[in-house]
Enzyme design. Structure first.
Site, PDB file in Angstrom:
ATOM      1  N   VAL A 125      -8.084   2.894  14.145  1.00 31.30           N
ATOM      2  CA  VAL A 125      -9.557   2.860  14.217  1.00 31.30           C
ATOM      3  C   VAL A 125     -10.076   1.556  13.590  1.00 31.30           C
ATOM      4  CG1 VAL A 125      -9.902   5.344  14.470  1.00 31.30           C
ATOM      5  CG2 VAL A 125      -9.604   4.379  12.191  1.00 31.30           C
ATOM      6  N   PHE A 157      -4.420   6.716  12.320  1.00 32.13           N
ATOM      7  CA  PHE A 157      -5.516   6.469  13.247  1.00 32.13           C
ATOM      8  C   PHE A 157      -5.602   4.973  13.504  1.00 32.13           C
ATOM      9  CE2 PHE A 157      -6.663  10.573  11.519  1.00 32.13           C
ATOM     10  CZ  PHE A 157      -7.107  11.240  12.641  1.00 32.13           C
ATOM     11  N   HIS A 198       7.152  17.428  30.596  1.00 28.63           N
ATOM     12  CA  HIS A 198       6.811  16.731  31.840  1.00 28.63           C
ATOM     13  C   HIS A 198       6.349  15.307  31.541  1.00 28.63           C
ATOM     14  CE1 HIS A 198       2.830  17.812  30.335  1.00 28.63           C
ATOM     15  NE2 HIS A 198       2.318  16.898  31.142  1.00 28.63           N
ATOM     16  N   ASN A 211       3.125  11.876  27.903  1.00 27.26           N
ATOM     17  CA  ASN A 211       2.264  12.198  26.764  1.00 27.26           C
ATOM     18  C   ASN A 211       2.802  13.480  26.193  1.00 27.26           C
ATOM     19  OD1 ASN A 211       0.301  10.234  26.750  1.00 27.26           O
ATOM     20  ND2 ASN A 211      -1.003  11.344  28.206  1.00 27.26           N
ATOM     21  N   CYS A 223      -2.090  15.719  25.211  1.00 24.33           N
ATOM     22  CA  CYS A 223      -1.297  16.332  26.275  1.00 24.33           C
ATOM     23  C   CYS A 223      -1.824  17.742  26.522  1.00 24.33           C
ATOM     24  CB  CYS A 223       0.164  16.368  25.874  1.00 24.33           C
ATOM     25  SG  CYS A 223       1.187  17.165  27.098  1.00 24.33           S
ATOM     26  N   ARG A 244       0.815  -1.217   0.000  1.00 19.81           N
ATOM     27  CA  ARG A 244       0.000   0.000   0.000  1.00 19.81           C
ATOM     28  C   ARG A 244       0.852   1.272   0.000  1.00 19.81           C
ATOM     29  NH1 ARG A 244      -5.469   0.215   3.042  1.00 19.81           N
ATOM     30  NH2 ARG A 244      -4.171   1.000   4.721  1.00 19.81           N
ATOM     31  N   ASN A 291      -0.259  14.833  41.633  1.00 19.22           N
ATOM     32  CA  ASN A 291      -1.236  15.285  40.645  1.00 19.22           C
ATOM     33  C   ASN A 291      -2.462  15.850  41.372  1.00 19.22           C
ATOM     34  OD1 ASN A 291      -3.230  15.392  38.493  1.00 19.22           O
ATOM     35  ND2 ASN A 291      -1.880  14.009  37.355  1.00 19.22           N
ATOM     36  N   ASP A 292      -2.873  17.045  40.978  1.00 23.12           N
ATOM     37  CA  ASP A 292      -4.009  17.690  41.647  1.00 23.12           C
ATOM     38  C   ASP A 292      -5.343  17.042  41.243  1.00 23.12           C
ATOM     39  OD1 ASP A 292      -2.337  19.608  42.944  1.00 23.12           O
ATOM     40  OD2 ASP A 292      -2.160  20.671  41.035  1.00 23.12           O
TER      41      ASP A 292
HETATM   42  P1  H2U Z   1      -0.711  15.552  30.560  1.00 22.49           P
HETATM   43  O1  H2U Z   1       0.602  14.886  30.801  1.00 22.49           O
HETATM   44  O2  H2U Z   1      -1.680  14.626  29.907  1.00 22.49           O
HETATM   45  O3  H2U Z   1      -0.586  16.841  29.859  1.00 22.49           O
HETATM   46  O4  H2U Z   1      -1.303  15.913  31.999  1.00 22.49           O
HETATM   47  C1  H2U Z   1      -0.736  16.846  32.877  1.00 22.49           C
HETATM   48  C2  H2U Z   1      -1.170  16.476  34.261  1.00 22.49           C
HETATM   49  O5  H2U Z   1      -0.930  17.572  35.141  1.00 22.49           O
HETATM   50  C3  H2U Z   1      -2.642  16.136  34.346  1.00 22.49           C
HETATM   51  O6  H2U Z   1      -2.770  14.824  34.819  1.00 22.49           O
HETATM   52  C4  H2U Z   1      -1.956  17.636  36.094  1.00 22.49           C
HETATM   53  C5  H2U Z   1      -3.187  17.144  35.358  1.00 22.49           C
HETATM   54  O7  H2U Z   1      -4.083  16.514  36.249  1.00 22.49           O
HETATM   55  N1  H2U Z   1      -2.085  18.987  36.601  1.00 22.49           N
HETATM   56  C6  H2U Z   1      -2.039  19.227  37.958  1.00 22.49           C
HETATM   57  O8  H2U Z   1      -1.883  18.285  38.746  1.00 22.49           O
HETATM   58  N2  H2U Z   1      -2.161  20.504  38.433  1.00 22.49           N
HETATM   59  C7  H2U Z   1      -2.357  21.592  37.636  1.00 22.49           C
HETATM   60  O9  H2U Z   1      -2.471  22.705  38.118  1.00 22.49           O
HETATM   61  C8  H2U Z   1      -2.447  21.417  36.168  1.00 22.49           C
HETATM   62  C9  H2U Z   1      -2.285  20.054  35.627  1.00 22.49           C
END
Ligand code: H2U
Length: 347
Positions: free
Chosen positions: A315, A313, A162, A149, A156, A27, A73-74
């Site tokens: 898919v 993709f 990060h 990511n 992302c 292809r 992570n928040d």
């Molecule tokens: P990505 O790697 O998919 O971009 O995600 C970034 C992470 O950062 C995401 O899981 C966290 C998000 O929850 N984050 C925080 O913990 N605090 C923030 O103020 C912004 C992003």
């Protein structure tokens, strides 16, 4: 008619996941045409919450960090203290406890410094932090998933360099299958699957992209994504990230810089991907050296196919039958190998 892997469709077996991949090279008879239209540059938001000194979503302020910086992570998908689900009453409605913790790890205070634009010393700090995170969280958790990511196309949310670290009380699907497949191979052949695989790849030299004394970056024989690569350690058969010695750690930083430079130079863009690390399971039930069927490895899964904006993709057939690719892994490796060794922004 004689079979030619570069001409004729065939299935390839992925022994790590017990899966097949359909390769249809007819292809795409024409090699990559060199199309390099510019994608929109991902300009970092000056107020992005991962920056040194920025105030994050939960109101906390990042310190003025100068190297890597790790914070909880928040918006974590896994929490440590939650009640367990009740015992399952029917075999078709089974649930199980899931506990864990999620962290975000910034690679660098400068939002524009992606891995290929960082110095080897700066990348080394990233690798050392990965080792330290997997060592610390691996004491308590059976699985520590380090993953990055990169790029909006991969979902992302922030171009600041990060990655994330999710540690869990359970073995997720991908490592669970890889654990089973590698164990079965080891029991049958008395040798780690990926140790044997790398030895064969070093003899064949058909899919290697970057290589030094300690690491090899190659397009796996069974790759599903067009420019998928795998990072494999050459010496000492490390089972986990924490088994890497000083030389392997430094060399990994060098090889990551070279591979990511080639990736960016392929389509003259900041190459998007999901990448991450897989090694032997951890936690209190596991001791150093107890999983000889495992070889630590990194995996890059980039979606781009023909240009900075044309992605593959996964898919239809892929979702309902099995992965399919046109470009052979050998051609992908050859194209990546021939990419410039100096980043296009630095030339
Ligand atoms: P990505 O790697 O998919 O971009 O995600 C970034 C992470 O950062 C995401 O899981 C966290 C998000 O929850 N984050 C925080 O913990 N605090 C923030 O103020 C912004 C992003």
């Amino acid at each position: 008619m004689q079979f030619e892997a570069t001409e004729h469709q065939h299935n390839r077996y992925n022994p790590l996941k017990d899966e097949w991949i359909l390769v249809s090279p007819h292809r795409c008879k024409r090699p990559w045409s060199g199309q390099t239209e510019q994608p929109p540059e991902e300009t970092p938001d000056p107020n992005n919450p991962l920056r040194a000194g920025a105030v994050r979503a939960n109101g906390q302020k990042n310190p003025p960090y100068t190297s890597t910086y790790v914070f909880p992570n928040d918006f974590p998908a896994l929490l440590e203290r939650v009640p367990d689900p009740p015992a399952s009453e029917h075999p078709l409605f089974v649930s199980a406890p899931a506990k864990g913790t999620c962290r975000v790890m910034c690679f660098h205070p400068d939002s524009t410094k992606t891995v290929p634009l960082m110095t080897v010393e700066e990348i080394l700090a990233v690798v050392q932090e990965w080792i330290s995170q997997s060592r610390e969280l691996g004491r308590r958790y059976v699985w520590v998933q380090i993953f990055e990511n990169k790029g909006a196309v991969m979902g992302c949310s922030n171009p600041h360099p990060h990655c994330q670290v999710w540690a869990s009380s359970f073995l997720p699907n991908e490592p669970r299958v890889k654990d089973r497949c590698q164990k079965e191979y080891y029991d049958k052949h008395g040798k780690a699957m990926l140790v044997e695989y790398l030895e064969q790849e070093l003899i064949k030299k058909e899919r290697i992209v970057v290589e030094d004394e300690h690491w090899v970056a190659l397009v796996p024989y069974w790759a599903s994504w067009p420019y998928e690569t795998m990072l494999l350690p050459k010496n000492g058969s490390p089972q986990r990230m924490k088994d890497l010695d000083e030389d392997q750690t430094r060399s990994l930083a060098v090889v990551m810089k070279e591979l990511n430079t080639k990736y960016d130079n392929l389509f003259n863009c900041s190459f998007p991907y999901s990448m991450g690390w897989h090694g032997a399971p951890t936690g209190p039930q596991h001791q150093a050296g107890d999983s000889p069927h495992w070889l630590l490895h990194g995996t890059y899964l980039p979606p781009l196919l023909r240009s900075a904006t044309i992605k593959k993709f996964m898919v239809g057939y892929e979702m309902l039958a099995q992965p399919q690719r046109d470009l052979t892994p050998e051609l992908a490796a050859d194209t990546l190998r021939k990419c410039h060794a100096v980043h296009y922004k630095l030339r």
